[in-house]
Each structure stands twice: as C-alpha cells, then as structure tokens.
Design a protein around this motif. Structure first.
Motif, PDB file in Angstrom:
ATOM      1  N   PRO A  14      45.768  23.208  39.350  1.00 19.94           N
ATOM      2  CA  PRO A  14      46.333  23.835  38.150  1.00 19.94           C
ATOM      3  C   PRO A  14      45.465  24.945  37.578  1.00 19.94           C
ATOM      4  O   PRO A  14      45.981  25.968  37.129  1.00 19.94           O
ATOM      5  N   SER A  15      44.139  24.743  37.586  1.00 18.65           N
ATOM      6  CA  SER A  15      43.261  25.751  36.992  1.00 18.65           C
ATOM      7  C   SER A  15      43.271  27.053  37.794  1.00 18.65           C
ATOM      8  O   SER A  15      43.388  28.147  37.228  1.00 18.65           O
ATOM      9  N   VAL A  16      43.198  26.958  39.126  1.00 20.76           N
ATOM     10  CA  VAL A  16      43.216  28.159  39.964  1.00 20.76           C
ATOM     11  C   VAL A  16      44.569  28.853  39.858  1.00 20.76           C
ATOM     12  O   VAL A  16      44.653  30.088  39.734  1.00 20.76           O
ATOM     13  N   PHE A  17      45.645  28.079  39.916  1.00 17.97           N
ATOM     14  CA  PHE A  17      46.984  28.655  39.813  1.00 17.97           C
ATOM     15  C   PHE A  17      47.165  29.348  38.470  1.00 17.97           C
ATOM     16  O   PHE A  17      47.731  30.449  38.391  1.00 17.97           O
ATOM     17  N   GLY A  18      46.677  28.736  37.402  1.00 18.76           N
ATOM     18  CA  GLY A  18      46.791  29.332  36.070  1.00 18.76           C
ATOM     19  C   GLY A  18      46.027  30.639  35.958  1.00 18.76           C
ATOM     20  O   GLY A  18      46.516  31.603  35.352  1.00 18.76           O
ATOM     21  N   ILE A  19      44.840  30.690  36.560  1.00 13.40           N
ATOM     22  CA  ILE A  19      44.048  31.924  36.509  1.00 13.40           C
ATOM     23  C   ILE A  19      44.747  33.053  37.258  1.00 13.40           C
ATOM     24  O   ILE A  19      44.849  34.183  36.770  1.00 13.40           O
ATOM     25  N   VAL A  20      45.224  32.754  38.469  1.00  8.51           N
ATOM     26  CA  VAL A  20      45.915  33.778  39.264  1.00  8.51           C
ATOM     27  C   VAL A  20      47.175  34.251  38.553  1.00  8.51           C
ATOM     28  O   VAL A  20      47.433  35.460  38.436  1.00  8.51           O
ATOM     29  N   LEU A  21      47.974  33.318  38.043  1.00  6.42           N
ATOM     30  CA  LEU A  21      49.221  33.675  37.378  1.00  6.42           C
ATOM     31  C   LEU A  21      48.961  34.508  36.121  1.00  6.42           C
ATOM     32  O   LEU A  21      49.640  35.521  35.885  1.00  6.42           O
ATOM     33  N   ALA A  22      47.982  34.095  35.324  1.00  2.00           N
ATOM     34  CA  ALA A  22      47.678  34.833  34.095  1.00  2.00           C
ATOM     35  C   ALA A  22      47.209  36.254  34.407  1.00  2.00           C
ATOM     36  O   ALA A  22      47.633  37.215  33.749  1.00  2.00           O
ATOM     37  N   ALA A  23      46.358  36.399  35.414  1.00  2.00           N
ATOM     38  CA  ALA A  23      45.875  37.729  35.785  1.00  2.00           C
ATOM     39  C   ALA A  23      47.019  38.622  36.245  1.00  2.00           C
ATOM     40  O   ALA A  23      47.097  39.804  35.878  1.00  2.00           O
ATOM     41  N   VAL A  24      47.924  38.069  37.028  1.00  2.00           N
ATOM     42  CA  VAL A  24      49.059  38.844  37.533  1.00  2.00           C
ATOM     43  C   VAL A  24      49.970  39.270  36.389  1.00  2.00           C
ATOM     44  O   VAL A  24      50.384  40.439  36.299  1.00  2.00           O
ATOM     45  N   LEU A  25      50.308  38.352  35.494  1.00  2.00           N
ATOM     46  CA  LEU A  25      51.223  38.663  34.390  1.00  2.00           C
ATOM     47  C   LEU A  25      50.634  39.715  33.457  1.00  2.00           C
ATOM     48  O   LEU A  25      51.338  40.619  32.992  1.00  2.00           O
ATOM     49  N   VAL A  26      49.342  39.605  33.187  1.00  2.00           N
ATOM     50  CA  VAL A  26      48.696  40.564  32.289  1.00  2.00           C
ATOM     51  C   VAL A  26      48.648  41.955  32.913  1.00  2.00           C
ATOM     52  O   VAL A  26      48.947  42.959  32.260  1.00  2.00           O
ATOM     53  N   LEU A  27      48.286  42.042  34.185  1.00  2.00           N
ATOM     54  CA  LEU A  27      48.219  43.342  34.842  1.00  2.00           C
ATOM     55  C   LEU A  27      49.603  43.990  34.957  1.00  2.00           C
ATOM     56  O   LEU A  27      49.741  45.211  34.801  1.00  2.00           O
ATOM     57  N   GLY A 137      45.391  37.492  44.591  1.00  2.00           N
ATOM     58  CA  GLY A 137      45.014  36.363  45.440  1.00  2.00           C
ATOM     59  C   GLY A 137      43.927  36.740  46.432  1.00  2.00           C
ATOM     60  O   GLY A 137      42.977  35.974  46.660  1.00  2.00           O
ATOM     61  N   LEU A 138      44.045  37.922  47.019  1.00  2.00           N
ATOM     62  CA  LEU A 138      43.042  38.362  47.985  1.00  2.00           C
ATOM     63  C   LEU A 138      41.705  38.630  47.311  1.00  2.00           C
ATOM     64  O   LEU A 138      40.641  38.300  47.868  1.00  2.00           O
ATOM     65  N   ILE A 139      41.741  39.199  46.130  1.00  2.00           N
ATOM     66  CA  ILE A 139      40.494  39.427  45.385  1.00  2.00           C
ATOM     67  C   ILE A 139      39.809  38.101  45.097  1.00  2.00           C
ATOM     68  O   ILE A 139      38.586  37.970  45.230  1.00  2.00           O
ATOM     69  N   PRO A 160      35.720  21.913  52.383  1.00  2.00           N
ATOM     70  CA  PRO A 160      36.370  21.814  51.065  1.00  2.00           C
ATOM     71  C   PRO A 160      36.213  23.079  50.227  1.00  2.00           C
ATOM     72  O   PRO A 160      37.140  23.473  49.516  1.00  2.00           O
ATOM     73  N   ALA A 161      35.029  23.709  50.310  1.00  2.00           N
ATOM     74  CA  ALA A 161      34.806  24.923  49.527  1.00  2.00           C
ATOM     75  C   ALA A 161      35.709  26.052  50.016  1.00  2.00           C
ATOM     76  O   ALA A 161      36.278  26.802  49.217  1.00  2.00           O
ATOM     77  N   MET A 162      35.864  26.188  51.340  1.00  2.00           N
ATOM     78  CA  MET A 162      36.746  27.214  51.897  1.00  2.00           C
ATOM     79  C   MET A 162      38.204  26.946  51.511  1.00  2.00           C
ATOM     80  O   MET A 162      38.966  27.871  51.225  1.00  2.00           O
ATOM     81  N   SER A 163      38.572  25.690  51.505  1.00  2.00           N
ATOM     82  CA  SER A 163      39.928  25.331  51.120  1.00  2.00           C
ATOM     83  C   SER A 163      40.217  25.754  49.684  1.00  2.00           C
ATOM     84  O   SER A 163      41.264  26.325  49.386  1.00  2.00           O
ATOM     85  N   PHE A 164      39.268  25.509  48.811  1.00  4.95           N
ATOM     86  CA  PHE A 164      39.422  25.902  47.410  1.00  4.95           C
ATOM     87  C   PHE A 164      39.514  27.417  47.286  1.00  4.95           C
ATOM     88  O   PHE A 164      40.338  27.942  46.530  1.00  4.95           O
ATOM     89  N   THR A 165      38.699  28.135  48.052  1.00  3.50           N
ATOM     90  CA  THR A 165      38.680  29.593  47.980  1.00  3.50           C
ATOM     91  C   THR A 165      39.994  30.203  48.449  1.00  3.50           C
ATOM     92  O   THR A 165      40.512  31.149  47.853  1.00  3.50           O
ATOM     93  N   LEU A 166      40.570  29.654  49.523  1.00  3.00           N
ATOM     94  CA  LEU A 166      41.790  30.216  50.092  1.00  3.00           C
ATOM     95  C   LEU A 166      43.035  29.928  49.250  1.00  3.00           C
ATOM     96  O   LEU A 166      44.085  30.538  49.471  1.00  3.00           O
ATOM     97  N   LEU A 167      42.898  29.012  48.298  1.00  5.06           N
ATOM     98  CA  LEU A 167      44.048  28.716  47.441  1.00  5.06           C
ATOM     99  C   LEU A 167      44.491  29.937  46.639  1.00  5.06           C
ATOM    100  O   LEU A 167      45.675  30.090  46.340  1.00  5.06           O
ATOM    101  N   THR A 168      43.562  30.816  46.299  1.00  7.17           N
ATOM    102  CA  THR A 168      43.942  31.991  45.510  1.00  7.17           C
ATOM    103  C   THR A 168      44.906  32.884  46.288  1.00  7.17           C
ATOM    104  O   THR A 168      45.881  33.395  45.731  1.00  7.17           O
ATOM    105  N   SER A 169      44.639  33.066  47.578  1.00  4.60           N
ATOM    106  CA  SER A 169      45.568  33.858  48.397  1.00  4.60           C
ATOM    107  C   SER A 169      46.916  33.165  48.521  1.00  4.60           C
ATOM    108  O   SER A 169      47.978  33.811  48.489  1.00  4.60           O
TER     109      SER A 169
END
Length: 233
Positions: A14-27, A137-139, A160-169
């Motif tokens: 939820p936290s990663v999804f919220g950050i990505v979504l908020a950044a997209v909507l604001v931009l 997501g790529l950023i 696990p760390a790579m999995s978390f990182t790739l969630l943004t994309s």
C-alpha cells in the motif's frame, strides 16, 4: 497459478502504491492546470453512460425541434424546449433574450469553447496520467537499484529487496495501462460525441439568430448647441 495466488500478497504494498499514484496524479495536475484534477475525477461520475443514451437525442433531431418550436410558438417557446444537454438549454435561453445576432454569436462561441475545454481537460488529465505513470515507476525502480547496490547488501537478502524495488515499475504500468488509459479512451469518446453535437446545434442557432433577430442601428444624438449652429449657418 497456485503459486501466484498463494503469493499474491507480495504484489501489493500500500505504501509504495500510494507514493507512485500520488506522484503521478500530482504531475498530471501540474501538466494540465489547476482545475484538471477536479474535472478529471468529476467526469468519472458519468463515465459509464453514453451521452443521450436515455433519450436517443441527436443533433439533427434537436435542430428540427428548434425549428418546429420556433414556427409554432416563436422565440418564447424556445424557453420551454428541453434537452438532456444543459449547454443547449442555456444557449436557447440566451437566444430568447438576445438583442442582436452579433453579440449572440460572440457569446455562444465563447460558451462553446469553454464547454469543449472542460470536456477535453477531463480526458487530457487521464491521458497525462497514462503517459506519466510508467516513467514514475521506472524512476522508482532505478532509484531503488542505486540504493540497493550502494549499500552493499548481502546477496542472500537481495531477492526480497529487488522484489520491493521492482514493485514501482509494476504499479506504474498498472496505473497507466489498466486504470488511466481506459478511462482516457472512454472520456475522449464522450468528449467527441458531445463536442460534435454542440457544434452542430450552435451553427444552427447562429443561423437562426442572423435570420430572425432584427439589427437595430444605433441612434446618433446631436447636441442642442451644435444643432442650433447648423441651423443658423
């Protein structure tokens, strides 16, 4: 498939999804202007309905109704003419009280432009969301990878760390292709239908105004002193 369903919880943070979504909507909001986000979300209320699907109204039918009402009841009858589109009702009410065809045409052209801008802004906002989301997501992924390799993480913990990182994309692609782009296509289609309908009606009522409204030339008053001088000379 069983493995996917058993580990589906790993695909949602939820936290990663919220950050990505908020950044997209604001931009997307910054790109399209201050009212775009309000119009974009307000348009979602009617996204499931086609324009005029309840009444089957179309431009040709409305123009014929206007002509019939004008012949039977005159300009006053246009105030009682109903339409599913509030823009058309407003235009007809203004036509009833118009003084001359030129001022009416100027007003209706401005109203048509404003209405088209509102429709296109809502669709354009979601188009921007669809375009921006993969980049955000790529950023996030690149930023996460930089942090991952800069800290010298233990190879055993890299998975696990790579999995978390790739969630943004993943979330960027999800927001773009599964959410925003279908909304844009739908709103763009609705905007095309409404803009074409309104353009046809506007052309028709402008022609009526030019034909029916009397153009009254301005009266020029001559000051009394000037009039006396003219007579004396």
């Amino acid at each position: 498939m069983d493995i996917l369903w058993t580990n589906i919880w790993r695909f949602f943070d939820p936290s990663v999804f919220g950050i990505v979504l908020a950044a997209v909507l604001v931009l997307a909001w910054v790109q399209n202007g201050r009212r775009s986000i309000v119009r974009g979300f307000a348009a979602l209320a009617s996204i499931g309905r086609n324009p005029f699907e309840e009444t089957g109204e179309n431009a040709t039918f409305m123009c014929r109704r206007i002509d019939f009402t004008l012949r039977q009841q005159g300009f006053v009858g246009l105030e009682t003419l109903h339409s599913q589109d509030r823009f058309v009702v407003r235009v007809l009410n203004f036509l009833v009280n118009a003084k001359d065809p030129k001022s009416f045409e100027e007003w209706v052209r401005l109203e048509q432009h404003s209405a088209e801008t509102r429709q296109n802004t809502a669709a354009g906002y979601w188009n921007s969301v669809a375009e921006i989301a993969p980049a955000i997501g790529l950023i996030g992924t690149i930023t996460g990878l930089i942090q991952l390799f800069a800290t010298g993480i233990d190879p055993l913990k890299m998975g696990p760390a790579m999995s978390f990182t790739l969630l943004t994309s993943l979330y960027g692609l999800l927001i773009s292709h599964i959410i925003a782009f279908p909304i844009y296509v739908r709103l763009h289609s609705r905007a095309d239908i409404l803009n074409a309908y309104r353009s046809r009606v506007v052309q028709h009522v402008i022609a009526i105004a030019k034909k029916e409204l009397a153009v009254i030339d301005p009266v020029h008053f001559v000051p009394a002193n000037s009039a006396k001088k003219m007579h004396s000379s």
